[in-house]
Design an enzyme around this catalytic site. Structure first.
Site, short mmCIF file in Angstrom:
data_model
loop_
_atom_site.label_atom_id
_atom_site.label_comp_id
_atom_site.label_asym_id
_atom_site.label_seq_id
_atom_site.Cartn_x
_atom_site.Cartn_y
_atom_site.Cartn_z
N ASP A 18 0.80 -1.25 0.00
CA ASP A 18 0.00 0.00 0.00
C ASP A 18 0.82 1.29 0.00
OD1 ASP A 18 -1.93 -1.95 0.24
OD2 ASP A 18 -2.76 -1.23 2.13
N CYS B 273 -2.07 -2.23 7.86
CA CYS B 273 -2.08 -3.21 6.77
C CYS B 273 -0.86 -4.12 6.76
CB CYS B 273 -2.22 -2.48 5.44
SG CYS B 273 -3.87 -1.75 5.26
N LYS C 64 -6.64 -4.87 -2.86
CA LYS C 64 -7.20 -5.54 -1.68
C LYS C 64 -8.25 -4.67 -1.01
CE LYS C 64 -3.68 -4.63 1.85
NZ LYS C 64 -4.18 -3.34 2.32
N1 TIU Z 1 -2.63 0.46 4.28
C1 TIU Z 1 -3.05 0.72 5.52
O1 TIU Z 1 -2.33 0.57 6.49
N2 TIU Z 1 -4.34 1.24 5.64
C2 TIU Z 1 -4.73 2.09 6.66
O2 TIU Z 1 -5.89 2.46 6.74
N3 TIU Z 1 -3.75 2.48 7.54
C3 TIU Z 1 -3.88 3.41 8.55
O3 TIU Z 1 -2.93 3.53 9.33
N4 TIU Z 1 -4.97 4.12 8.65
#
Ligand code: TIU
Length: 225
Positions: A25, A163, A130
């Site tokens: 991500d 994530c 995802k």
């Molecule tokens: N990719 C991921 O970690 N999504 C989140 O929403 N992370 C946050 O820390 N909010």
């Protein structure tokens, strides 16, 4: 076989042909102003230190022929894969699916969903979209890795305790040997990052290993020598 001597809680040996890099991500929506991370009230500049180490990890993978997987947290335009429990949580400035400065927040096709240019996927690399925090939930990742004979994962990306940790726990339960690359991951909350690194390697590596990218570079250099 490369051995990451400085891995904690003990050295990590891996077979490159059976090892994938999973970069979680590293999207504009988390690293740039105006995206999902910012709508939640976070200081997105806190994630920037992970970019260079993540680029070094990808470069190492490319130089050594590792399978490389990039993930993106995002949803279908009709939000059919976004449970109301996710969209309606809290009081963000903009919700998932709302129009923001980089297009619709966390919706496939929006500019904000793209991986930042410094870490852009190269031809032949795998991009997994995802709907959840973990990269295995609701995706084909398990089949993708199985088809390539992958048994070990070097994991980076953001955010460490959301994530990245969720994915690492999913992978650990599926039997993968997982190493979290300490400087190629970041959190909006330094304490949460530190706690995550500590908890994954506690109890004899209950979730896996951690190591800095330099120690992985050293492992490849030594194996090549
Ligand atoms: N990719 C991921 O970690 N999504 C989140 O929403 N992370 C946050 O820390 N909010």
């Amino acid at each position: 076989m490369p051995v990451i001597e400085k891995a904690e809680p003990f050295p990590f040996s891996f077979v490159p042909a059976r090892t994938a890099i999973v970069m979680i991500d590293m999207q504009r929506d988390f690293l740039e102003p105006g995206g999902f991370g910012a709508t939640l009230g976070n200081d997105v500049s806190r994630l920037a230190p992970a970019v260079d180490p993540a680029a070094r990890l990808l470069a190492l993978g490319r130089a050594n022929g590792l399978v490389i997987v990039h993930t993106r947290e995002c949803h279908a335009p009709d939000l059919s894969d976004c449970p109301p429990a996710k969209r309606d949580r809290g009081a963000p400035a903009l919700r998932i699916g709302d129009e923001g400065p980089m297009g619709r927040i966390l919706v496939r096709g929006a500019a904000g969903v793209e991986i930042i240019p410094a870490l852009a996927p190269q031809p032949g690399e795998i991009v997994v979209d995802k709907p959840g925090k973990g990269a295995f939930y609701g995706t084909g990742l398990a089949d993708i890795l199985a088809a390539r004979g992958i048994t070990a994962l070097l994991i980076g990306g953001v955010t460490t305790e959301v994530c990245v940790q969720t994915t690492m726990r999913e992978a650990n339960d599926r039997g993968y040997e997982c190493l979290l690359v300490e400087d190629a991951t970041e959190s909006y909350f330094p304490d949460f990052k530190a706690a995550t690194l500590a908890m994954v390697r506690a109890q004899g590596g209950i979730v896996g290993w951690t190591a800095p990218v330099a120690s992985i570079e050293a492992a490849f250099a030594k194996a090549d020598a």
